[in-house]
Design a protein around this motif. Structure first.
Motif, PDB file in Angstrom:
ATOM      1  N   ASP A 141       0.826  -1.205   0.000  1.00 28.70           N
ATOM      2  CA  ASP A 141       0.000   0.000   0.000  1.00 28.70           C
ATOM      3  C   ASP A 141       0.860   1.256   0.000  1.00 28.70           C
ATOM      4  OD1 ASP A 141      -2.257  -1.537  -0.006  1.00 28.70           O
ATOM      5  OD2 ASP A 141      -2.670  -1.332   2.135  1.00 28.70           O
ATOM      6  N   HIS A 142       1.933   1.232   0.802  1.00 24.74           N
ATOM      7  CA  HIS A 142       2.833   2.380   0.836  1.00 24.74           C
ATOM      8  C   HIS A 142       3.570   2.530  -0.495  1.00 24.74           C
ATOM      9  CE1 HIS A 142       5.928   5.184   2.198  1.00 24.74           C
ATOM     10  NE2 HIS A 142       6.807   4.387   1.625  1.00 24.74           N
ATOM     11  N   ARG A 143       4.068   1.441  -1.028  1.00 26.18           N
ATOM     12  CA  ARG A 143       4.849   1.515  -2.266  1.00 26.18           C
ATOM     13  C   ARG A 143       4.015   2.030  -3.436  1.00 26.18           C
ATOM     14  NH1 ARG A 143       9.746  -0.720  -1.532  1.00 26.18           N
ATOM     15  NH2 ARG A 143      10.018  -2.119   0.259  1.00 26.18           N
ATOM     16  N   ALA A 144       2.705   1.791  -3.406  1.00 21.56           N
ATOM     17  CA  ALA A 144       1.837   2.285  -4.469  1.00 21.56           C
ATOM     18  C   ALA A 144       1.717   3.805  -4.444  1.00 21.56           C
ATOM     19  CB  ALA A 144       0.456   1.652  -4.334  1.00 21.56           C
ATOM     20  N   ARG A 145       2.100   4.430  -3.320  1.00 21.55           N
ATOM     21  CA  ARG A 145       2.013   5.893  -3.180  1.00 21.55           C
ATOM     22  C   ARG A 145       3.316   6.583  -3.597  1.00 21.55           C
ATOM     23  NH1 ARG A 145       0.622   6.542   2.951  1.00 21.55           N
ATOM     24  NH2 ARG A 145       0.245   8.748   2.394  1.00 21.55           N
ATOM     25  N   VAL A 146       4.308   5.782  -4.011  1.00 17.90           N
ATOM     26  CA  VAL A 146       5.638   6.314  -4.310  1.00 17.90           C
ATOM     27  C   VAL A 146       6.031   5.937  -5.738  1.00 17.90           C
ATOM     28  CG1 VAL A 146       8.058   6.311  -3.643  1.00 17.90           C
ATOM     29  CG2 VAL A 146       6.293   6.122  -1.876  1.00 17.90           C
ATOM     30  N   GLY A 147       6.428   6.923  -6.532  1.00 18.07           N
ATOM     31  CA  GLY A 147       6.916   6.662  -7.881  1.00 18.07           C
ATOM     32  C   GLY A 147       8.432   6.661  -7.898  1.00 18.07           C
ATOM     33  N   VAL A 148       9.014   5.756  -8.681  1.00 12.31           N
ATOM     34  CA  VAL A 148      10.468   5.601  -8.716  1.00 12.31           C
ATOM     35  C   VAL A 148      10.944   5.527 -10.159  1.00 12.31           C
ATOM     36  CG1 VAL A 148      12.399   4.096  -8.136  1.00 12.31           C
ATOM     37  CG2 VAL A 148      10.568   4.450  -6.467  1.00 12.31           C
ATOM     38  N   MET A 149      11.911   6.361 -10.485  1.00 12.89           N
ATOM     39  CA  MET A 149      12.616   6.295 -11.770  1.00 12.89           C
ATOM     40  C   MET A 149      14.071   6.033 -11.456  1.00 12.89           C
ATOM     41  SD  MET A 149      12.916   9.257 -14.675  1.00 12.89           S
ATOM     42  CE  MET A 149      13.839   8.996 -16.198  1.00 12.89           C
ATOM     43  N   LEU A 150      14.520   4.800 -11.688  1.00 12.49           N
ATOM     44  CA  LEU A 150      15.862   4.390 -11.307  1.00 12.49           C
ATOM     45  C   LEU A 150      16.905   4.935 -12.278  1.00 12.49           C
ATOM     46  CD1 LEU A 150      15.152   0.664 -10.403  1.00 12.49           C
ATOM     47  CD2 LEU A 150      15.430   2.569  -8.813  1.00 12.49           C
ATOM     48  N   GLN A 151      18.162   4.949 -11.806  1.00 12.20           N
ATOM     49  CA  GLN A 151      19.266   5.475 -12.601  1.00 12.20           C
ATOM     50  C   GLN A 151      19.418   4.725 -13.913  1.00 12.20           C
ATOM     51  OE1 GLN A 151      23.369   5.139 -10.979  1.00 12.20           O
ATOM     52  NE2 GLN A 151      23.442   7.359 -11.225  1.00 12.20           N
ATOM     53  N   ASP A 152      19.233   3.404 -13.889  1.00 10.99           N
ATOM     54  CA  ASP A 152      19.400   2.612 -15.113  1.00 10.99           C
ATOM     55  C   ASP A 152      18.062   2.297 -15.773  1.00 10.99           C
ATOM     56  OD1 ASP A 152      18.325   0.828 -13.349  1.00 10.99           O
ATOM     57  OD2 ASP A 152      19.888  -0.698 -13.548  1.00 10.99           O
ATOM     58  N   GLY A 153      17.010   2.977 -15.329  1.00 16.63           N
ATOM     59  CA  GLY A 153      15.688   2.750 -15.910  1.00 16.63           C
ATOM     60  C   GLY A 153      14.908   1.671 -15.185  1.00 16.63           C
ATOM     61  N   GLY A 154      15.559   0.519 -14.909  1.00 18.58           N
ATOM     62  CA  GLY A 154      14.890  -0.562 -14.193  1.00 18.58           C
ATOM     63  C   GLY A 154      13.713  -1.150 -14.943  1.00 18.58           C
ATOM     64  N   LEU A 155      13.722  -1.069 -16.261  1.00 20.12           N
ATOM     65  CA  LEU A 155      12.585  -1.510 -17.059  1.00 20.12           C
ATOM     66  C   LEU A 155      12.804  -2.924 -17.599  1.00 20.12           C
ATOM     67  CD1 LEU A 155      12.135   1.724 -19.217  1.00 20.12           C
ATOM     68  CD2 LEU A 155      10.898   1.122 -17.134  1.00 20.12           C
ATOM     69  N   PRO A 156      11.736  -3.721 -17.713  1.00 24.66           N
ATOM     70  CA  PRO A 156      11.867  -5.014 -18.394  1.00 24.66           C
ATOM     71  C   PRO A 156      12.231  -4.790 -19.849  1.00 24.66           C
ATOM     72  CG  PRO A 156       9.562  -4.501 -17.973  1.00 24.66           C
ATOM     73  CD  PRO A 156      10.363  -3.470 -17.241  1.00 24.66           C
ATOM     74  N   GLN A 157      13.134  -5.598 -20.367  1.00 23.20           N
ATOM     75  CA  GLN A 157      13.720  -5.331 -21.669  1.00 23.20           C
ATOM     76  C   GLN A 157      12.967  -5.931 -22.852  1.00 23.20           C
ATOM     77  OE1 GLN A 157      16.740  -3.306 -22.017  1.00 23.20           O
ATOM     78  NE2 GLN A 157      15.822  -2.854 -20.027  1.00 23.20           N
ATOM     79  N   SER A 158      12.214  -6.993 -22.627  1.00 17.27           N
ATOM     80  CA  SER A 158      11.650  -7.724 -23.762  1.00 17.27           C
ATOM     81  C   SER A 158      10.287  -7.210 -24.197  1.00 17.27           C
ATOM     82  CB  SER A 158      11.543  -9.216 -23.425  1.00 17.27           C
ATOM     83  OG  SER A 158      10.695  -9.415 -22.295  1.00 17.27           O
TER      84      SER A 158
END
Length: 235
Positions: free
Chosen positions: A74-91
């Motif tokens: 519940d707490h994490r849903a209230r926080v947006g994060v943009m990581l240094q390396d993007g942290g995105l799935p690649q495929s």
């Protein structure tokens, strides 16, 4: 205003290296706080503690009054994060990733973000094939899609052309005006001067300045004040 992010006497040690050494600062709701510092100053380590990705050795971090290391979904849903390396799935494609997040958050922001960040031309391209600037735009959209109360944005305009950079700055300011607390790490003095309501400068794991851009610059240039505070030299 209330303090959405609080760092108190934070310490994080790796062997003989004190990555963060007693840092204390805060970020308020409805403000943009820019965090500056040379490489190795402790910026990334501090932000990762605030994101719940690292556990402090001592001191404390609080985001919306909660210890991020122990935070639930519940707490994490209230926080947006943009990581240094993007942290995105690649495929997956950008469209599929953002569509998945839209369903998770039940968000109505997706069309706005795709349009504002000009994602449509590469929406069906797998993330691994995107340019650095394109990945930045997708990562920013992902961080803001859930209407977070706090957003941690690491180098949000890195790799962007001037037009895209201005669009991102406008978007960040609008979220600030909606009452979001935004913590932006950057190496750009121009970006900090244009965006920040408050600037925190870290050096060797400690806070060497925490004030408004004008107060830190002292009537001069922010860049000059920064190098004086950090003891650095220009390239």
């Amino acid at each position: 205003m209330t303090r959405a992010v609080v760092v108190e006497d934070l310490r994080r040690v790796f062997g003989d290296t004190r990555a963060v050494d007693g840092a204390t600062w805060a970020a308020e709701t409805g403000q943009i706080t820019c965090v500056l510092g040379p490489n190795g100053a402790g910026k990334t380590t501090t932000i990762e503690c605030l994101e719940g990705l690292q556990r402090p050795d001592s001191g404390s971090c609080r985001v919306l009054g909660v210890d991020p290391w122990q935070a639930g979904a519940d707490h994490r849903a209230r926080v947006g994060v943009m990581l240094q390396d993007g942290g995105l799935p690649q495929s997956v494609s950008a469209a599929r990733l953002l569509g998945h997040l839209q369903r998770l958050y039940r968000s109505h922001r997706i069309d706005e973000l795709v349009d504002r960040l000009d994602i449509t031309p590469f929406a069906r391209t797998p993330v691994r094939r995107l340019s650095g600037g394109q990945r930045q735009r997708v990562a920013l959209a992902a961080a803001l899609l859930g209407d977070p109360e706090v957003a941690f944005l690491d180098e949000p305009t890195a790799g962007l052309d001037p037009h895209a950079r201005l669009a991102v700055w406008d978007l960040i300011r609008e979220r600030r005006d909606e009452g979001v607390a935004l913590v932006v790490t950057t190496h750009g003095f121009d970006e900090a001067e244009r965006l920040a309501d408050r600037i925190v400068i870290l050096d060797r794991g400690t806070v060497v300045a925490d004030d408004t851009p004008a107060a830190i610059a002292g009537g001069g240039r922010l860049e000059d004040a920064y190098f004086a505070l950090t003891g650095g030299t220009r390239g």
